[in-house]
Design a protein around this motif. Sequence first.
Motif, PDB file in Angstrom:
ATOM      1  N   ILE A 181      21.051  14.151  23.759  1.00  0.00           N
ATOM      2  CA  ILE A 181      20.400  13.933  23.331  1.00  0.00           C
ATOM      3  C   ILE A 181      18.665  14.470  23.364  1.00  0.00           C
ATOM      4  N   TYR A 182      19.129  15.978  24.146  1.00  0.00           N
ATOM      5  CA  TYR A 182      18.270  16.936  24.157  1.00  0.00           C
ATOM      6  C   TYR A 182      17.895  17.908  23.274  1.00  0.00           C
ATOM      7  N   LEU A 183      18.858  18.398  22.006  1.00  0.00           N
ATOM      8  CA  LEU A 183      19.109  18.437  20.889  1.00  0.00           C
ATOM      9  C   LEU A 183      18.026  17.863  20.114  1.00  0.00           C
ATOM     10  N   ALA A 184      18.136  16.923  19.877  1.00  0.00           N
ATOM     11  CA  ALA A 184      17.844  15.987  19.120  1.00  0.00           C
ATOM     12  C   ALA A 184      16.851  16.139  19.020  1.00  0.00           C
ATOM     13  N   ASN A 185      16.150  16.284  21.045  1.00  0.00           N
ATOM     14  CA  ASN A 185      14.622  16.403  20.765  1.00  0.00           C
ATOM     15  C   ASN A 185      13.697  17.798  21.016  1.00  0.00           C
ATOM     16  N   GLU A 186      14.556  18.627  20.536  1.00  0.00           N
ATOM     17  CA  GLU A 186      14.666  20.132  20.071  1.00  0.00           C
ATOM     18  C   GLU A 186      14.316  20.473  21.525  1.00  0.00           C
ATOM     19  N   VAL A 187      15.093  20.251  22.753  1.00  0.00           N
ATOM     20  CA  VAL A 187      14.625  20.964  24.066  1.00  0.00           C
ATOM     21  C   VAL A 187      15.935  21.666  24.092  1.00  0.00           C
ATOM     22  N   ALA A 188      15.859  22.816  23.489  1.00  0.00           N
ATOM     23  CA  ALA A 188      16.902  23.834  23.115  1.00  0.00           C
ATOM     24  C   ALA A 188      17.558  24.223  24.593  1.00  0.00           C
ATOM     25  N   LYS A 189      17.178  24.880  25.109  1.00  0.00           N
ATOM     26  CA  LYS A 189      17.407  25.353  26.767  1.00  0.00           C
ATOM     27  C   LYS A 189      18.027  24.263  27.499  1.00  0.00           C
ATOM     28  N   ALA A 190      17.520  23.345  27.775  1.00  0.00           N
ATOM     29  CA  ALA A 190      18.208  21.527  27.969  1.00  0.00           C
ATOM     30  C   ALA A 190      19.926  21.747  27.642  1.00  0.00           C
ATOM     31  N   ALA A 191      19.329  21.951  26.268  1.00  0.00           N
ATOM     32  CA  ALA A 191      21.005  20.997  25.777  1.00  0.00           C
ATOM     33  C   ALA A 191      21.947  21.879  25.777  1.00  0.00           C
ATOM     34  N   GLN A 192      21.392  23.510  26.063  1.00  0.00           N
ATOM     35  CA  GLN A 192      22.183  24.226  26.369  1.00  0.00           C
ATOM     36  C   GLN A 192      23.065  24.113  27.756  1.00  0.00           C
ATOM     37  N   GLY A 193      21.898  23.531  28.754  1.00  0.00           N
ATOM     38  CA  GLY A 193      22.784  23.360  29.919  1.00  0.00           C
ATOM     39  C   GLY A 193      23.330  22.308  30.275  1.00  0.00           C
ATOM     40  N   GLU A 194      23.635  21.347  29.096  1.00  0.00           N
ATOM     41  CA  GLU A 194      24.061  20.445  29.395  1.00  0.00           C
ATOM     42  C   GLU A 194      25.455  20.487  28.525  1.00  0.00           C
TER      43      GLU A 194
END
Length: 109
Positions: A59-72
Amino acid sequence: LMLTVALMAACSKSSGGADLASIRTSFSGGDLATAEVQAKQFLKSEPENPEGRFLLGQIYLANEVAKAAQGEFERAQRNGLPLPQVAASLGRAYALGGDCDKLDALVAY
């Protein structure tokens, strides 16, 4: 009385708690805001669930929130999701965030 308690428990679970299937449905339907709320709600009750972490990362990746996506994605892997299952998404998150060193290390793996 037992029937009433059982019905109340079933209703509270279905209306108050998100499950992985409902998160996937919202995500695949393009409702990212709902999917994010559902994933966060799910992870409150199961914070170490690797599939839930992976979905929130998607979901974060789809929203282009890279750092949060990486963490998850990294947390999903630490909690038991095999690297081959997270590698492509994690690589996209590293690329989106401009984290070339981590991307190079992932590709070298």
